[in-house]
Design a protein around this motif. Structure first.
Motif, short mmCIF file in Angstrom:
data_model
loop_
_atom_site.label_atom_id
_atom_site.label_comp_id
_atom_site.label_asym_id
_atom_site.label_seq_id
_atom_site.Cartn_x
_atom_site.Cartn_y
_atom_site.Cartn_z
N LYS A 150 0.81 -1.22 0.00
CA LYS A 150 0.00 0.00 0.00
C LYS A 150 0.85 1.27 0.00
CE LYS A 150 -3.98 -1.92 2.39
NZ LYS A 150 -4.90 -1.73 3.51
N LEU A 151 2.03 1.20 -0.58
CA LEU A 151 2.94 2.34 -0.52
C LEU A 151 2.33 3.59 -1.15
CD1 LEU A 151 5.64 3.50 0.30
CD2 LEU A 151 6.58 2.69 -1.88
N SER A 152 1.67 3.46 -2.27
CA SER A 152 1.07 4.63 -2.93
C SER A 152 0.03 5.30 -2.04
CB SER A 152 0.41 4.22 -4.25
OG SER A 152 1.38 3.81 -5.16
N GLN A 153 -0.80 4.50 -1.39
CA GLN A 153 -1.83 5.05 -0.51
C GLN A 153 -1.21 5.71 0.72
OE1 GLN A 153 -3.74 1.32 -0.03
NE2 GLN A 153 -5.34 1.74 -1.56
N LEU A 154 -0.21 5.06 1.30
CA LEU A 154 0.45 5.63 2.48
C LEU A 154 1.19 6.92 2.12
CD1 LEU A 154 1.83 2.34 4.06
CD2 LEU A 154 -0.12 3.69 4.85
N ALA A 155 1.82 6.93 0.94
CA ALA A 155 2.52 8.14 0.50
C ALA A 155 1.53 9.28 0.30
CB ALA A 155 3.28 7.86 -0.79
N GLU A 156 0.38 9.00 -0.23
CA GLU A 156 -0.64 10.04 -0.42
C GLU A 156 -1.10 10.60 0.92
OE1 GLU A 156 -2.74 12.83 -2.22
OE2 GLU A 156 -1.40 11.46 -3.26
N LEU A 157 -1.29 9.72 1.90
CA LEU A 157 -1.68 10.19 3.24
C LEU A 157 -0.61 11.11 3.83
CD1 LEU A 157 -3.17 6.92 4.80
CD2 LEU A 157 -4.43 8.98 4.14
N ALA A 158 0.65 10.69 3.70
CA ALA A 158 1.76 11.51 4.22
C ALA A 158 1.81 12.85 3.49
CB ALA A 158 3.08 10.76 4.08
N HIS A 159 1.61 12.81 2.17
CA HIS A 159 1.64 14.04 1.38
C HIS A 159 0.53 15.00 1.80
CE1 HIS A 159 2.61 16.52 -2.05
NE2 HIS A 159 1.33 16.57 -2.37
N GLN A 160 -0.60 14.46 2.25
CA GLN A 160 -1.72 15.29 2.70
C GLN A 160 -1.54 15.79 4.13
OE1 GLN A 160 -5.21 12.88 2.13
NE2 GLN A 160 -5.00 12.88 -0.09
N GLY A 161 -0.44 15.38 4.78
CA GLY A 161 -0.14 15.91 6.11
C GLY A 161 -0.38 14.94 7.25
N GLU A 162 -0.85 13.74 6.95
CA GLU A 162 -1.07 12.78 8.02
C GLU A 162 0.25 12.13 8.40
OE1 GLU A 162 -3.71 8.80 9.00
OE2 GLU A 162 -4.42 10.23 7.50
N ARG A 163 0.39 11.82 9.67
CA ARG A 163 1.60 11.15 10.14
C ARG A 163 1.47 9.67 9.82
NH1 ARG A 163 3.71 10.04 16.12
NH2 ARG A 163 5.78 9.36 15.54
N VAL A 164 2.45 9.14 9.10
CA VAL A 164 2.44 7.73 8.70
C VAL A 164 3.69 7.07 9.28
CG1 VAL A 164 2.47 6.10 6.79
CG2 VAL A 164 1.18 8.23 6.58
N VAL A 165 3.47 6.00 10.06
CA VAL A 165 4.55 5.27 10.70
C VAL A 165 4.56 3.86 10.14
CG1 VAL A 165 5.48 4.40 12.88
CG2 VAL A 165 4.36 6.63 12.81
#
Length: 76
Positions: free
Chosen positions: A12-27
């Motif tokens: 799910k790298l693309s989805q996680l990257a999009e979340l991070a790009h939108q400002g969400e903290r992704v660990v």
């Protein structure tokens, strides 16, 4: 905050990257423990050489304290 394990992050790298790009903290976790944070790329201003001036007069004389540390070399 979103946390994903390594296997999930691979699929799910693309989805996680999009979340991070939108400002969400992704660990991304490894063995259930936080391992890395996924953060968006930030454009920075390019560095320009020569942006600082150096007072060369400050290098003309030795610092007395530092010079005294080497006095023992003259005794040998």
């Amino acid at each position: 905050m979103t946390q994903a394990n390594m296997h999930e992050a691979k699929s799910k790298l693309s989805q996680l990257a999009e979340l991070a790009h939108q400002g969400e903290r992704v660990v991304i976790a490894k063995a259930g423990k936080p391992y890395v944070d996924l953060i968006p790329h930030r454009n920075s201003t390019p560095r320009v050489p020569g942006g600082y001036s150096i007072n060369m007069d400050a290098f003309d004389c030795a610092d007395e304290e530092i010079e005294s540390m080497f006095d023992f070399l003259e005794d040998e």
